[in-house]
Write a protein that holds these residues in place. Structure first.
Motif: not given
Lengths: 385, 385
Positions: A350, B347, B350
């Motif tokens: 991330q 996110d 990720q």
């Protein structure tokens, strides 16, 4: 951006795992009661493997610097000669503390970003048998260097009678530490980095050799007198009011570390280091340190053709991602990513993928996804090992 | 893996923002006291813009299904004819509730993964003027379809006297909703998806037309009698014990939503949808739904040449990443990613970059980083708009 969404990736304080946050929210207890005694009793043996020592690890309510100062005032007195290995801002802090106490500092300055060389230390010690203590830093937070403290300690002991004092604030809990085996005489760390707690505790242990010096040292000290902490800890107590909530949290830290396994914790940190380094190498953005000198907990990047501060600003605005800048003369020259404690390889992906966007936004010419890909490849590679 | 590290990316429950978690930890208060009254008074107006209505939005302690059942028992009685548009498992739930009450269900089955067509609905309603209520789903959680409820409501009102009841459980709070303007008669949602709370509350509002029907409906009901909730809410109260901690949290939900701005919240969800879709498209892994039918809150992926369950397992083991599988006949056929509520573009990066590693680990032939890159490109593109 959701106001709550903060990606704290500076080299400490590090994010707090939810179960630790929860543990710290337990109702307060009296610090002289049976509950605190039992809590300390349970915590005491758990700190030892993290330090790699059979000695009791003392717990002081204070930040890392109070631990560094404790290491100084307990081992030396005004006029004593000490050798301080300065590889960055935190080596420099040892100098400042020593100078405040009118201790005679012999200072070895190593280029920021490089690790200290045991060879140079050897030569200096051979010429200066008056040195009583050698102060060094395990992970130098300001540069992301992991100094070879095992080799340094060995060299010091081969060539001098000096004690070896190690600042392990930004790595203990994330890297291998074998204090006893390596011959480290005093090891210090803090709560807010690899230990996954808020700031407020410092941990310190001393070898038998160090305890002899500490016992006899004439330097005046009160709050930071390690003898008091040692004598109290034997009775599962503390000389002064301990950081009770942080102790609640600390017990949960050990649960998490045991569940994952200490070896795995250190393996995870090495993996995160390798992923981060591979990513920036692939993006062709220079790393401050060599692979050999790199710390598993923090990586410093030294951009040649863009402003580190501009990147830091844009990733913070876009993603709530906090990465650190440089300190002292490296201010504005580097940025530093903390990948320690409550941080996973998924978090590293991330960090990299958002920084790639940040780089594009400041018009740095990169190919999106390439750094992420390099980090992914390292992940798969290490898994196969 | 650190035991605490869980990446919850199923289509609800969704992760809870820390400030909401904290708000919910306030000491309990009596639900008949002044504090609760004032809390409800503050919350009441804030729910309206989320629904796009001037009506009071009622709050029931119960899961989303209790809200769906409330919509049924308050608008129809045994023997009544209703039209249920089934685009997935949650359309089907309306059918099951109606059948439990011996309501005569006219069922329109739409292929899972496709959105309902207003044309087909028009034809059916023209042939069946006896239909009293049309039940439909805004976001069909089981497929990631966002049905065109605005068009559906318009069509229904043009061709029938039926009420339009919409299940908005997995999208309200994340997508535009204009209940009054679009002619939605009953709108229901839950707390645990885009509303960023734990499960336990359902929210429901009714139009003036719907209230007339509700007033006169002879179906027996007690806990789910909306009239009780309405009459109490006027006095800033609830007929039965409310979910007090969730109400503490709900107030903070509105703080977060207002800080970000409702429009920006819905823009963020569209961006996350586009990033997710671009990633899988780039990886050459089929999406279940078309772009036109896609929901900003959940994306279903329909792999052709690997086992969805195997991927789900490996990303969970490696990264603690929870993504959902398929429901009913799509079990094992698809996987679903929730990107709603407390979820950011960072996110999504990720999720994608970890799934890429998961794909490699199950020997799916992809080029690492390509999906991430596609998502990054979308992020930069949308920013420029």
């Amino acid at each position: 951006m959701i106001a709550d969404q903060k990606l704290l990736r500076i080299p400490g304080p590090s994010p707090i795992p939810p179960s630790i946050q929860q543990a710290m929210s337990k109702p307060m207890i009296g610090h002289r009661g049976q509950e605190t005694k039992e809590l300390l009793q349970r915590i005491k043996p758990k700190l030892k493997p993290v330090f790699g020592t059979e000695q009791d690890v003392l717990i002081i309510a204070g930040s890392g610097t109070s631990g560094l100062e404790a290491a100084v005032v307990n081992t030396v007195k005004p006029g004593d000669d000490v050798f301080v290995i300065v590889t960055g801002a935190f080596g420099d802090r040892f100098v400042k503390i020593c100078e405040a106490y009118e201790i005679k500092v012999h200072r070895l300055d190593v280029d920021w970003g490089k690790a200290a060389s045991p060879e140079v230390i050897k030569d200096y010690l051979n010429e200066h048998p008056e040195i009583k203590v050698v102060f060094t830093t395990y992970c130098e937070t300001s540069t992301g260097v992991l100094n070879p403290v095992q080799k340094i300690a060995k060299t010091v002991h081969q060539h001098s009678e000096a004690l070896v004092v190690v600042d392990g604030v930004s790595c203990i809990g994330a890297v291998e530490a074998k204090m006893d085996e390596w011959g480290i005489d005093v090891l210090v760390t803090g709560s807010q980095k690899a230990m996954m707690l808020p700031p407020g505790l410092t941990f310190i242990a001393a070898s038998d050799r160090a305890w002899k010096v500490i016992e006899e040292n004439e330097q005046a000290r009160f709050y930071l007198d390690l003898r008091k902490y040692r004598d109290n800890l034997v009775k599962d107590s503390t000389p002064f009011t301990p950081g009770v909530s942080l102790l609640f949290g600390l017990e949960q830290v050990f649960h998490l570390m045991e569940e994952e396994g200490l070896q795995q914790v250190s393996k995870r940190h090495k993996l995160m280091m390798n992923m981060t380094r591979a990513a920036f190498r692939k993006l062709n953005i220079p790393l401050l340190t060599s692979d050999e000198a790199a710390s598993p907990t923090v990586t410093a990047i030294s951009p040649a053709d863009f402003q580190a501060e501009q990147l830091r600003k844009v990733v913070n605005t876009e993603f709530g991602l906090s990465i650190a800048g440089g300190q002292q003369h490296l201010k504005g020259q580097i940025f530093r990513i903390g990948h320690m404690g409550y941080c996973s390889p998924a978090d590293v992906l991330q960090i990299i993928s958002t920084i790639e966007i940040g780089l594009k936004k400041i018009n740095k010419c990169i190919e999106l996804g390439q750094g992420t890909q390099a980090a992914q490849e390292i992940y798969l590679l290490q898994e196969d090992e």
